[in-house]
Enzyme design. Structure first.
Site, PDB file in Angstrom:
ATOM      1  N   TYR A  72      -1.961   0.556  10.204  1.00 58.13           N
ATOM      2  CA  TYR A  72      -2.191  -0.169   8.945  1.00 58.13           C
ATOM      3  C   TYR A  72      -0.926  -0.164   8.083  1.00 58.13           C
ATOM      4  CZ  TYR A  72      -3.676  -0.857   4.122  1.00 58.13           C
ATOM      5  OH  TYR A  72      -3.760  -1.285   2.829  1.00 58.13           O
TER       6      TYR A  72
ATOM      7  N   THR B 248       0.805  -1.206   0.000  1.00 58.24           N
ATOM      8  CA  THR B 248       0.000   0.000   0.000  1.00 58.24           C
ATOM      9  C   THR B 248       0.844   1.264   0.000  1.00 58.24           C
ATOM     10  OG1 THR B 248      -1.500   1.292   1.390  1.00 58.24           O
ATOM     11  CG2 THR B 248      -0.097  -0.254   2.525  1.00 58.24           C
TER      12      THR B 248
HETATM   13  N1  UFG Z   1     -12.640  11.274   2.241  1.00 61.81           N
HETATM   14  C1  UFG Z   1     -13.578  12.226   2.540  1.00 61.81           C
HETATM   15  N2  UFG Z   1     -14.863  11.807   2.797  1.00 61.81           N
HETATM   16  C2  UFG Z   1     -15.225  10.490   2.769  1.00 61.81           C
HETATM   17  C3  UFG Z   1     -14.242   9.519   2.462  1.00 61.81           C
HETATM   18  C4  UFG Z   1     -12.952   9.955   2.206  1.00 61.81           C
HETATM   19  O1  UFG Z   1     -13.282  13.424   2.599  1.00 61.81           O
HETATM   20  O2  UFG Z   1     -16.406  10.188   3.038  1.00 61.81           O
HETATM   21  C5  UFG Z   1     -11.258  11.706   1.967  1.00 61.81           C
HETATM   22  C6  UFG Z   1     -10.264  11.181   2.984  1.00 61.81           C
HETATM   23  O3  UFG Z   1     -10.241  12.032   4.112  1.00 61.81           O
HETATM   24  C7  UFG Z   1      -8.961  11.162   2.174  1.00 61.81           C
HETATM   25  C8  UFG Z   1      -9.444  10.859   0.739  1.00 61.81           C
HETATM   26  O4  UFG Z   1     -10.828  11.154   0.729  1.00 61.81           O
HETATM   27  O5  UFG Z   1      -8.370  12.423   2.201  1.00 61.81           O
HETATM   28  C9  UFG Z   1      -9.265   9.414   0.351  1.00 61.81           C
HETATM   29  O6  UFG Z   1      -9.831   8.599   1.375  1.00 61.81           O
HETATM   30  P1  UFG Z   1     -10.138   7.045   1.159  1.00 61.81           P
HETATM   31  O7  UFG Z   1     -10.815   6.567   2.412  1.00 61.81           O
HETATM   32  O8  UFG Z   1     -10.856   6.838  -0.116  1.00 61.81           O
HETATM   33  O9  UFG Z   1      -8.703   6.410   0.988  1.00 61.81           O
HETATM   34  P2  UFG Z   1      -7.381   6.498   1.895  1.00 61.81           P
HETATM   35  O10 UFG Z   1      -6.420   7.404   1.171  1.00 61.81           O
HETATM   36  O11 UFG Z   1      -7.685   6.826   3.314  1.00 61.81           O
HETATM   37  O12 UFG Z   1      -6.872   4.996   1.892  1.00 61.81           O
HETATM   38  C10 UFG Z   1      -6.861   4.234   0.702  1.00 61.81           C
HETATM   39  C11 UFG Z   1      -6.992   2.760   1.080  1.00 61.81           C
HETATM   40  C12 UFG Z   1      -5.787   2.313   1.849  1.00 61.81           C
HETATM   41  C13 UFG Z   1      -4.535   2.690   1.094  1.00 61.81           C
HETATM   42  C14 UFG Z   1      -4.516   4.149   0.723  1.00 61.81           C
HETATM   43  C15 UFG Z   1      -3.317   4.455  -0.140  1.00 61.81           C
HETATM   44  O13 UFG Z   1      -8.155   2.545   1.849  1.00 61.81           O
HETATM   45  O14 UFG Z   1      -5.848   0.921   2.031  1.00 61.81           O
HETATM   46  O15 UFG Z   1      -5.687   4.478   0.008  1.00 61.81           O
HETATM   47  O16 UFG Z   1      -3.230   5.834  -0.428  1.00 61.81           O
HETATM   48  F1  UFG Z   1      -3.467   2.440   1.868  1.00 61.81           F
END
Ligand code: UFG
Length: 326
Positions: free
Chosen positions: A140, A117
């Protein structure tokens, strides 16, 4: 040559199973169905319901199914959850990977492909390459990085070639409509935004607008799940041909802010919806975008590297889920 796909009933594992079958590989899926779905495993793959941390079971499956390669997807994957449940994340992502590797080593598996990841990196204003910025910021990310270290050490000691694929933000669905992200209570931005566009949620929250980015919203590199699945097939073929082990970023090298993503979702779905600004989410980084030169240099050619295409496929899948045929 048959491959064992752990977590093959889940989102990314499921799409990789389709890509492997399309490329003519034989596939056995090992999944405990804790978050995956029995229906998502195609009839021409064999499903074994069980725990990847069960050493005896894994050894038995490797022997009876004549497995030569393992693709290991089974994991817990939500960054913010890992702060609430670090022990669960270390158990599933690190301890069980150790058990799986022990089984792989004792049964002399030749090739091991691992779902890692972008969470192994710290935030960066520039594109991150594989050797820079490795500094996981969450339980994680640390649990996945521990697994990476084990794989490299076991690979060296037991003559097992490996490919460690570091995924950036995976989204979209199978272009042929056979699979898509079906996780209940999803937290991923594109899925949450599409669910809101479809009225499954009354509104959505954006977590933080005070990041040091161009528009203040967090920036990510969104990769289509079908392009990512194909990266696994490429990695497997290379290992099977005897190429060297590798650790590669899987992203496109282009970042979009949360605001830009939401705007694309509104445009593609044709639905406006309410957005609420909320505080930053625990563990979120400001900006993580891949330098993907290394993956491209080994022959990876993405076919769906346009955000509207990713969103369109994800939207079509969400309509399919809403139709309750799944
Ligand atoms: N976000 C929002 N509102 C939401 C959901 C997400 O503003 O309802 C924002 C988050 O705060 C973040 C961005 O959108 O800034 C992306 O969030 P995601 O939850 O879609 O993804 P993450 O970047 O947190 O994590 C994902 C995977 C992980 C991986 C990571 C790698 O879930 O397993 O990408 O960058 F490690």
């Amino acid at each position: 040559m048959t491959c064992l796909v752990t977590g093959g009933a889940g989102y990314i594992g499921g799409h990789t199973v389709l890509a492997l079958l399309d490329a003519g590989h034989q596939v056995v899926v090992l999944d405990d169905l804790s978050t995956g779905f029995r229906w998502s495993v195609p009839n021409n793959a064999k499903l074994i319901v069980g725990d990847v941390g069960d050493f005896d079971l894994v050894c038995r499956v490797i022997r009876t199914e004549k497995i030569t390669s393992i693709l290991h997807f089974a994991a817990k994957t939500v960054v913010s959850d890992s702060f609430r449940d670090p022990l669960g994340y270390y158990l599933t992502n690190a301890v069980k990977t150790q058990t799986l590797l022990a089984a792989a080593a004792s049964e002399t598996i030749s090739n091991f492909i691992f779902s890692s990841t972008a969470a192994v990196y710290k935030s960066s204003e520039s594109l991150v390459s594989e050797t820079q910025n490795v500094q996981p910021q969450s339980p994680y990310g640390r649990s996945k990085y521990m697994a990476e270290c084990m794989i490299k050490d076991v690979g060296a000691a037991h003559n097992m070639r490996y490919a460690i694929l570091r995924y950036f933000n995976v989204a979209g669905a199978d272009p042929k409509g056979r699979n898509g992200q079906s996780t209940k209570n999803a937290t991923h931005l594109i899925k949450v935004a599409i669910e809101t566009a479809l009225g499954k949620r009354a509104c959505m929250e954006i977590f933080g607008n005070d990041y040091p980015t161009v528009d203040g919203f967090a920036v990510r590199d969104y990769i289509h799940v079908a392009d990512l699945a194909n990266a696994h097939v490429l990695a497997l073929n290379r290992l099977q041909e005897g190429s060297e082990s590798l650790t590669v970023n899987c992203g496109y090298g282009r970042g979009y802010s949360v605001r830009e993503v939401v705007d694309v979702v509104k445009a593609v779905t044709g639905h406006d919806f309410e957005i609420r600004l909320a505080p930053r989410r625990t563990g979120d980084l400001a900006s993580v975008v891949a330098n993907s030169e290394q993956l491209r240099s080994v022959g990876w050619i993405p076919h769906y590297d346009e955000l509207p295409t990713i969103v369109r496929h994800a939207y079509q899948w969400e309509l399919e889920l809403a139709s309750e045929r799944r």
